[in-house]
Design an enzyme around this catalytic site. Sequence first.
Site, short mmCIF file in Angstrom:
data_model
loop_
_atom_site.label_atom_id
_atom_site.label_comp_id
_atom_site.label_asym_id
_atom_site.label_seq_id
_atom_site.Cartn_x
_atom_site.Cartn_y
_atom_site.Cartn_z
N SER B 11 0.90 -1.07 0.08
CA SER B 11 -0.05 0.08 -0.10
C SER B 11 1.02 1.28 -0.03
CB SER B 11 -0.94 0.00 1.30
OG SER B 11 -1.87 0.87 1.10
N HIS B 38 -2.54 -1.07 -3.44
CA HIS B 38 -3.55 -0.06 -3.51
C HIS B 38 -3.24 1.31 -4.09
CE1 HIS B 38 -4.72 -1.84 0.84
NE2 HIS B 38 -5.18 -2.57 -0.29
N ASP B 131 -5.18 -4.36 5.56
CA ASP B 131 -5.35 -5.11 4.59
C ASP B 131 -4.30 -6.43 4.49
OD1 ASP B 131 -6.85 -6.33 2.56
OD2 ASP B 131 -6.25 -4.85 1.03
#
Lengths: 284, 186
Positions: B11, B38, B131
């Site tokens: 991310s 992401h 996540d």
Amino acid sequence: MSKTFEEDNKTLNIEIELLLEAIFKKYGYDFRDYGKAHIKRRVLHRLASSKLESISHLQHAILYDEEYFKLILKDFSINVTEMFRDPSFYKKLREEVIPLLKTYPFIKIWHAGCSTGEEVYSMAILLKEEGLLDRTQIYATDFNQNVLKTAKEGIYPIDKVKEYTHNYQKSGGIHSFSDYYTAKFESVILDNELKSNIVFADHNLVSDKVFAEVHLVICRNVLIYFNKSLQDKVLDLLEKSLIPGGYLALGSKESIRFSKSNKEFDTVDDKEKIYKKKLSIKKA
Amino acid sequence: MSYKAIVIGSSAGGLAALKELLSPLKKSFKIPIIIVQHISPQSDNYITTYLNNLCELKVKEADQRELIKKGHVYFATPNFHLLVEENYSFSLSTEDRVNYARPSIDVLFETASFAYGEKLIGIVLTGANHDGAKGLRIIKERGGLTIVQDPKEAEVDSMPLNAIKESKVDQVLKLKDIADFLNRLG
């Protein structure tokens, strides 16, 4: 340990196959040709949020309790959408397709898999701005009754409006997005004028037949949930619903390129996945 | 153990980390690598273009129903979840965000672990949320190998820390050591 996982996973897949068979036989909804990973995720999600111990138990519950079936039906349908989703698509539609639609005295559009309606109303706004709304009939269909109800109401959460306004502007909108709704408490209510030429109806792409003969079919982010053979079948249905020279619009990651219907269409825009049905097909 | 696939989640800070991890991989590296980074829903394909120019391996976006091939590095498309089918192909989905993310690392990890079982390596890199933690635990439960970027090295350490908290990961390594480890595998 790994042996056990493999064994368990095989059993799990058998249970899911049987569950889909049971749903089809009992309720007539056919998910057998949906993508397997997606269905498995949704089934396991439903199982985890129930108190049932296995998919076989879930199958029992679904067979004997229609309310349980309705839950799983909701799980299987994807209802995530937004107004002017993929603004560049609507821009291309406005530039490339609308000018040709204008040449017809009366226009029919089929929005297949319309979900909660945001993209249908986006289309209505576009048509209004192009002076076509009065002479257009939009059919908006979905197999899920719940989403159709929301679609008919045309009321959406106000916290989405900022994003929708941004999308609208990027899509080439020529007015102010706020012209099209009234804000009330936590919601926005779309103008009734937008709804006047839309018919919302129950239609299942998997099991129902050709819906109407139309000038434009919009079916976006529906085919990605189907396996190859079902996708071919549905594309054939969409093709048969178009007049010669009619347009087909798919989702950004969907394509007709590797399907049987490919030869029936010319590409209008490869990136935005807009296709035009050929005027005549030469028979071999 | 002969591994059949590697899944990676990253991310915030991910682009620099992925560059450091992927660019040393040898041209002969065989195991397919599948990545969720992401990213803003409106992004174009600059990440794959950028990394494809830097790497020996072929870097591309995963297409709907594409078969997963050796020697390829696949990225999830912005605004779609990426799922692995048990016949080793990809599916995309527009279902709701998971852990506020679409694509979500957990969705990739969970579906890939059904497809590959113990023959899967899961790697969680830098990022600001949680996540990937659950997905990594599932990979581990199904016999796969799990690796987390050393939180001390990560640009943002919450994602590695959350992954380490969620399950007992096999290795906590710096990016250079992850790359060395992978190069030794194949």
